[in-house]
Design an enzyme around this catalytic site. Sequence first.
Site, PDB file in Angstrom:
ATOM      1  CE  LYS A 142     -14.223  -3.511  -9.496  1.00  0.00           C
ATOM      2  NZ  LYS A 142     -13.016  -2.752  -9.191  1.00  0.00           N
ATOM      3  CD  GLN A 183     -11.233   0.196  -7.936  1.00  0.00           C
ATOM      4  OE1 GLN A 183     -12.024  -0.710  -7.708  1.00  0.00           O
ATOM      5  NE2 GLN A 183     -10.756   0.416  -9.160  1.00  0.00           N
ATOM      6  CG  ASP A 190      -8.255  -7.256  -8.984  1.00  0.00           C
ATOM      7  OD1 ASP A 190      -9.026  -7.519  -9.923  1.00  0.00           O
ATOM      8  OD2 ASP A 190      -8.335  -6.217  -8.304  1.00  0.00           O
TER       9      ASP A 190
END
Length: 292
Positions: free
Chosen positions: A48, A92, A115
């Site tokens: 990322k 994460q 997300d």
Amino acid sequence: MHAVDCKALAEKITDEIHNETKSMDRKPVLAMFLVGKDPSSEIYIHKKEEQCIRAGIESRKIILSENITHRNLLAEIDKLNGNADIDAILIQLPLPKQIIEREALERIDPGKDVDCLHPLNFGLFCEYGSEEARVIPVTALAVMKILKECDAAIKGQDVVVVGSSNIAGKPIALMLVEKGATVTICHDKTKDLKRYTRKADILVVAAGKKHLVTKNMVKYGAIVIDVGINRENGIMRGDVDFDNVSEVASYVTPVPGGVGPITVATLLENVLRLSYRKQSNGIVPKPDIEII
Ligand code: NAD
């Protein structure tokens, strides 16, 4: 129908994002929490970071101890929620077991939830669809981009999604319904999985079970999208037995190098959406990128 070079598609999307970010007043900023030392998580964060550079997005990594308490993690999230420089926050997953994952995800300011895992954002997506959502579940959007790129017909098609999680299966199914498919969701309690998968014009597999789908479970000419990532002795495998299934399917996405890289690009699209929204004081402008 034609095969898609997923890595090239991911680069194309990232370059489109860069086209947008270079004309913004300031670079969008993505903050990423890495809790503990999970090797896969470290790899995902690194990927990322790399793609943020290409997209003209600033990334900030916050590394926290594996032993951090739940309360201290929430305090760290609060700090970023209150930091006006940050447009988007990512945690994460997976998190260490002392952390209540749901509470951590719900703690993120919904205006920074890249997300789409906060119930408010997931609810907006479910209720109003991808065009009206603030952010879009990234794996679902990646699957839709692949289907679009390979010119797959979706309207009226029989689609089977294997997996029903909030991260993958459910939003994938919802986006396909939005585009006019008739969707069956299968899961680990489904009796006789093959009975369903064999009928699918499009089969999307997100179960996290190595080579769950074999040739005899796939209809001749079907499109098969493999979302699964299973690591074994450092080797990454999908949920679909690629070589075997390729003999009957018209197209199968590979693992690695299929859905994964596109998911990073669609995540960065969400950073762009959130940053646009913030930089315009909540008036909802649309970045000039086509959703699907
Ligand atoms: P999860 O464990 O939350 O959900 C798995 C789902 O698959 C559940 O609905 C379960 O019922 C179903 N399932 C499990 N075994 C099954 C079986 N034998 N038959 C039928 N259904 C079965 O997992 P998740 O977070 O949804 O992720 C699924 C997979 O997708 C994992 O391998 C994950 O790493 C991968 N993933 C990849 C990306 C990407 O960017 N490519 C993104 C998200 C998830």
